[in-house]
Design an enzyme around this catalytic site. Structure first.
Site, PDB file in Angstrom:
ATOM      1  N   HIS A   1      -7.805 -44.585  -1.498  1.00  9.60           N
ATOM      2  CA  HIS A   1      -6.602 -44.326  -2.289  1.00  9.60           C
ATOM      3  C   HIS A   1      -5.456 -43.860  -1.372  1.00  9.60           C
ATOM      4  O   HIS A   1      -4.323 -44.324  -1.481  1.00  9.60           O
ATOM      5  CB  HIS A   1      -6.930 -43.272  -3.357  1.00  9.60           C
ATOM      6  CG  HIS A   1      -5.776 -42.788  -4.153  1.00  9.60           C
ATOM      7  ND1 HIS A   1      -5.458 -43.307  -5.399  1.00  9.60           N
ATOM      8  CD2 HIS A   1      -4.839 -41.840  -3.905  1.00  9.60           C
ATOM      9  CE1 HIS A   1      -4.389 -42.684  -5.873  1.00  9.60           C
ATOM     10  NE2 HIS A   1      -3.983 -41.791  -4.983  1.00  9.60           N
ATOM     11  N   GLU A   2      -5.767 -42.974  -0.442  1.00  7.77           N
ATOM     12  CA  GLU A   2      -4.734 -42.469   0.471  1.00  7.77           C
ATOM     13  C   GLU A   2      -4.238 -43.570   1.425  1.00  7.77           C
ATOM     14  O   GLU A   2      -3.036 -43.695   1.666  1.00  7.77           O
ATOM     15  CB  GLU A   2      -5.277 -41.283   1.282  1.00  7.77           C
ATOM     16  CG  GLU A   2      -5.590 -40.049   0.455  1.00  7.77           C
ATOM     17  CD  GLU A   2      -4.383 -39.534  -0.312  1.00  7.77           C
ATOM     18  OE1 GLU A   2      -3.248 -39.656   0.173  1.00  7.77           O
ATOM     19  OE2 GLU A   2      -4.575 -39.034  -1.433  1.00  7.77           O
TER      20      GLU A   2
ATOM     21  N   HIS B   1      -1.766 -45.750  -0.301  1.00  9.56           N
ATOM     22  CA  HIS B   1      -0.396 -45.207  -0.334  1.00  9.56           C
ATOM     23  C   HIS B   1       0.350 -45.584   0.952  1.00  9.56           C
ATOM     24  O   HIS B   1       1.526 -45.910   0.930  1.00  9.56           O
ATOM     25  CB  HIS B   1      -0.416 -43.678  -0.435  1.00  9.56           C
ATOM     26  CG  HIS B   1      -0.570 -43.126  -1.830  1.00  9.56           C
ATOM     27  ND1 HIS B   1       0.241 -43.491  -2.875  1.00  9.56           N
ATOM     28  CD2 HIS B   1      -1.430 -42.195  -2.329  1.00  9.56           C
ATOM     29  CE1 HIS B   1      -0.118 -42.805  -3.976  1.00  9.56           C
ATOM     30  NE2 HIS B   1      -1.132 -42.027  -3.667  1.00  9.56           N
TER      31      HIS B   1
ATOM     32  N   GLU C   1       0.769 -44.177  -8.078  1.00  9.47           N
ATOM     33  CA  GLU C   1      -0.630 -43.760  -8.212  1.00  9.47           C
ATOM     34  C   GLU C   1      -1.501 -44.907  -8.710  1.00  9.47           C
ATOM     35  O   GLU C   1      -2.583 -45.153  -8.187  1.00  9.47           O
ATOM     36  CB  GLU C   1      -0.736 -42.564  -9.162  1.00  9.47           C
ATOM     37  CG  GLU C   1      -0.176 -41.282  -8.586  1.00  9.47           C
ATOM     38  CD  GLU C   1      -0.683 -41.013  -7.193  1.00  9.47           C
ATOM     39  OE1 GLU C   1      -1.812 -41.413  -6.858  1.00  9.47           O
ATOM     40  OE2 GLU C   1       0.061 -40.421  -6.406  1.00  9.47           O
TER      41      GLU C   1
HETATM   42 ZN   LIG Z   1      -2.202 -40.643  -4.876  1.00  4.63          ZN
END
Ligand SMILES: [Zn+2]
Length: 271
Positions: A132-133, A136, A193
């Protein structure tokens, strides 16, 4: 400033700094070049880790680096166009059991707090958070946030003006979320997100981690109660909505997971 007056400025900026997010195809405003991103990210990382203790040895630090490397390798396969220079990636473990969080600075600096490990539990669970990071970073979400912040402050170019000028620098650092209690605690939008969840799910699958783990991790994140981490609870979609979205994407992610596994088996046999 009224909307009408903003319009010509918008046109100017959009023509100069519009790009697409690999994997979702969404077009985004981005006035920050990859080299500026790397520079800002390194600066944000140094600032956010100046007063913390990093764990550099032992099984947990090894696991953080191993998961990071596998996810970066998967990113090279899935999203080669949005890749960060390989030597820019850095995955660190911060010794603080009271923080159930993780963050990413632009250009590939990712930090995990020991407090999130009881929630992620396994290596695949950690991969959920780290993918997830990394997503980003690959989607240049920080650069997009900075671009919007600069635009709102009437800055038309992130080049010479933005980085050298101290007032603009404050805008940039604020957009990065540097200096908060939890390091780089970015208030990403729900759109960012959801996008990081989607890209992250496919990254972990390609990296050889069972994507179904994502649902279990987010459910545990929802239960983890009072100490709500900024990156993982306050600005993120409600865990229930998130699980629903993962379920929608799961058949495709599972297909990728199995295909990547078959590919690895074939490569092993041919050696
Ligand atoms: Zn996030």
């Amino acid at each position: 400033m009224t909307q009408i007056r903003l319009f010509p400025i918008l046109l100017l900026v959009l023509s100069a700094g519009c790009s697409h997010v690999a994997g979702t195809g969404r077009s985004q405003l981005n006035m920050v070049s990859p080299s500026q991103e790397a520079e800002l990210g390194a600066e944000a990382f140094n600032e956010a880790t100046a007063d913390v203790t990093l764990i550099t040895n032992g099984p947990e630090a090894d696991m953080v680096r191993r998961v990071g490397r596998r996810i970066v390798n998967a990113a090279e396969v899935l999203y080669p166009d949005s890749m960060v220079e390989d030597d820019q990636w850095k995955f660190v473990l911060i010794d603080d059991d009271s923080v159930q969080n993780a963050w990413a600075a632009p250009g590939g600096k990712v930090a995990i707090y020991t407090g999130i490990l009881p929630v992620t539990k396994t290596e695949a669970g950690l991969a959920v958070v780290m993918a997830h990071e990394v997503a980003h970073v690959l989607a240049h979400h920080s650069a997009e946030q900075i671009s919007h912040a600069l635009l709102m402050n009437g800055v038309l170019s992130a080049g010479s003006a933005a980085m050298g000028d101290s007032a603009n620098r404050a805008v940039v650092m604020q957009a990065l979320g540097v200096g908060g209690q939890y390091g780089v605690a970015l208030p990403f939008s729900r759109l960012h997100e959801a996008e990081a969840d989607e890209l992250g799910l496919f990254l972990m699958a390609e990296a050889g981690y069972d994507p179904r783990t994502a649902i279990a991790v987010w459910e545990r994140m929802g239960e983890s109660g009072s100490a709500r981490p900024p990156e993982f609870m306050s600005t993120h979609p409600a865990p229930e909505n998130r699980v629903e979205e993962f379920e929608r994407l799961m058949p495709e992610a599972m297909e990728l997971y199995h295909e990547a596994e078959r590919h690895r088996q074939r490569a092993k046999q041919s050696r």
